[in-house]
Design an enzyme around this catalytic site. Structure first.
Site, PDB file in Angstrom:
ATOM      1  CE1 TYR A  65      -1.168   5.511   5.339  1.00  0.00           C
ATOM      2  CE2 TYR A  65      -0.827   6.215   7.606  1.00  0.00           C
ATOM      3  CZ  TYR A  65      -0.364   6.083   6.307  1.00  0.00           C
ATOM      4  OH  TYR A  65       0.894   6.521   5.993  1.00  0.00           O
ATOM      5  CG  HIS A 134      -0.139  10.420   2.029  1.00  0.00           C
ATOM      6  ND1 HIS A 134      -1.103   9.614   2.603  1.00  0.00           N
ATOM      7  CD2 HIS A 134       1.000   9.702   2.121  1.00  0.00           C
ATOM      8  CE1 HIS A 134      -0.561   8.483   3.014  1.00  0.00           C
ATOM      9  NE2 HIS A 134       0.710   8.512   2.721  1.00  0.00           N
ATOM     10  CB  SER A 213       9.022   1.459   5.241  1.00  0.00           C
ATOM     11  OG  SER A 213       7.640   1.379   4.976  1.00  0.00           O
ATOM     12  N   PRO A 214      11.215   2.197   8.186  1.00  0.00           N
ATOM     13  CG  PRO A 214      11.413   2.788  10.450  1.00  0.00           C
ATOM     14  CD  PRO A 214      10.430   2.766   9.308  1.00  0.00           C
ATOM     15  NE  ARG A 217       7.238  -0.808   1.257  1.00  0.00           N
ATOM     16  CZ  ARG A 217       6.421   0.232   1.366  1.00  0.00           C
ATOM     17  NH1 ARG A 217       5.460   0.195   2.269  1.00  0.00           N
ATOM     18  NH2 ARG A 217       6.562   1.295   0.601  1.00  0.00           N
ATOM     19  N   GLY A 218       9.221  -4.162   7.515  1.00  0.00           N
ATOM     20  CA  GLY A 218       9.262  -5.290   8.442  1.00  0.00           C
ATOM     21  C   GLY A 218      10.281  -6.353   8.094  1.00  0.00           C
TER      22      GLY A 218
END
Length: 348
Positions: A65, A134, A213-214, A217-218
Site C-alpha cells: 500500500y 496477501h 471492501s465491505p 469499494r465505497g
C-alpha cells in the site's frame, strides 16, 4: 444516529487461536491514495487515533500500500497509541502491481522473512499481531511459505498467520502446517463468491473471516451514484463503476437507499450492518479518510437486523443484476500467476 464516541464497539474472537479484536476494524489502505488523493501524515494519524478513541483497535495495512508509505504512516500513529491495545495486521506477497492489471507474486521462504523484517522496521514495532500472505504464489508450495511463517511465530516476530484471496485447497494445506487465524476476502452485498465454499470451510477449521471492501469499494456510500468519482481514484475505471454498468448498478443503490430509510439509517450503514450480521466470526475492515464517514461506519453497529431483514436486504441486491466484474478484468486470476517481468508502474 448515536454519536460514534458513545457506541460500544464489541470485542470478538478472530479465529480460535486466541486473537481478540474489535468487531469493526479499520482498513488503512486509502490513507495513502488508491481511492482518493493521499492524506497528509497529520490527517492520517488523526483519523487512526480517532478510530482508536472510538473503540476500533484492529488496523489493517500492507507493504504494497502506497509502496511502503502506508506502513510508515501507521507506524507513526501507533507511536501515539498504547501498542498493547492494538491489533496490527499487515501483509506480504505482492511484489509489484502494474496497470493494465498484473501482479508480481512472491512466496519463497527468503522473501517471506525479508518482507517481515522490512515491515517491522517500517512500522517500528517489535511484533506484528496478524501477518497475512496477501496473494498466493503457486510456483512455491504453500507448505514452504507457511513453514517460514511458522518460524516467525516461534521467534515472536508475528503472533498469528492469515491468508488473503486463497483457494479452499490452499487454505486446508496451509492450515495443516500452522493454524490460520484469519482469511481476508472481498465480501459485501454485491460480492458474495465466498459464501458457497470458503465461508463453511473457515468455520469448519475455526478461521476468522475479515471482509475487505465491505461497502463495495465505497459504492454503498453513494458518492459514485450521487456525485462523480475523482479521476485519480482507483475505482473510476473499475468495471462496476463505469458506463452502462454504473447506470445499471444505480438501481441497486436506489433499492438499498429505500430500505435504509425504512431502518432509519444511512445506506452505507445498512450495507455494512448486513456484513456485520453474517456472524460473530466476521470482522469487516472498511476504510475512509474522513471522520464523518468513520462515524457512519461505527454507527452501523447500532443497526439491528433480524433474519427477515437480512433476507430482504440480500434480495435487494440480486447477484445476477450486479453489472461488471468484481475486480479489473482477470486480476483475480492473476494472483495465481507469478510474473517474471517487473511491473511497468509501482502503484497499487
Amino acid at each position: 444516529m448515536a454519536e460514534a464516541s458513545k457506541i460500544q464497539v464489541p470485542r470478538v474472537k478472530l479465529g480460535n487461536q486466541g486473537l481478540e479484536v474489535s468487531k469493526l476494524g479499520f482498513g488503512c489502505m486509502g490513507l495513502t491514495g488508491v481511492y482518493n488523493s493521499p492524506v497528509s501524515d497529520e490527517d492520517g494519524i488523526s483519523i487512526i487515533k480517532d478510530a482508536f478513541n472510538k473503540g476500533i483497535t484492529f488496523f489493517d495495512t500492507a507493504d504494497v500500500y502506497g509502496t511502503h508509505t502506508n506502513e510508515v504512516l501507521v507506524g507513526k500513529a501507533l507511536k501515539q497509541l498504547p501498542r498493547e491495545k492494538i491489533q496490527l495486521a499487515t501483509k506480504f506477497g505482492i511484489a509489484g502491481v502494474a496497470f493494465p492489471p498484473s501482479m508480481k507474486i512472491k512466496g519463497t521462504p527468503e522473501y517471506v522473512r525479508s518482507c517481515c523484517e522490512a515491515s517491522l522496521k517500517r512500522l517500528d514495532v517489535d511484533y506484528i499481531d496478524l501477518y497475512y500472505q496477501h496473494r498466493v504464489d503457486t510456483t512455491v508450495p504453500i507448505e514452504e511459505t507457511m513453514g517460514e511463517l511458522k518460524k516467525l511465530v516461534e521467534e515472536g516476530k508475528i503472533k498469528y498467520v492469515g491468508l488473503s484471496e486463497a483457494s479452499p485447497d490452499t487454505i486446508r494445506r496451509a492450515h495443516a502446517v500452522h493454524p490460520i487465524t484469519a482469511l481476508q476476502m472481498e465480501w459485501s452485498l454485491w460480492t458474495r463468491d465466498i459464501e458457497g465454499e470458503i465461508i463453511p470451510l473457515c468455520r469448519e477449521l475455526g478461521i476468522g473471516i475479515v471482509p475487505y471492501s465491505p461497502l463495495g469499494r465505497g459504492f454503498f456510500g453513494g458518492k459514485a451514484v450521487v456525485e462523480s468519482l475523482p479521476s485519480n481514484s482507483f475505482v473510476s475505471s473499475h468495471p462496476r463503476f463505469v458506463g452502462e454498468n454504473l447506470e445499471k448498478n444505480k438501481h441497486i443503490y436506489n433499492r438499498m437507499e429505500s430500505l435504509a430509510k425504512k431502518h432509519q439509517c444511512f445506506t452505507a450503514q445498512l450495507a455494512l450492518a448486513w456484513v456485520l450480521h453474517q456472524g460473530d466470526d466476521v470482522v469487516p475492515i472498511p476504510g475512509t479518510t474522513k471522520i464523518k464517514n468513520l462515524d457512519v461506519n461505527i454507527g452501523s453497529l447500532k443497526v439491528k437486523l433480524g433474519e427477515e431483514d437480512l433476507k430482504e436486504i440480500s434480495g435487494a441486491v440480486p447477484l445476477d443484476q450486479v453489472a461488471g466484474d468484481r475486480t479489473y478484468g482477470n486480476l483475480m486470476h492473476l494472483q495465481w500467476k507469478f510474473a517474471n517481468t517487473p511491473p511497468k508502474e509501482s502503484k497499487v
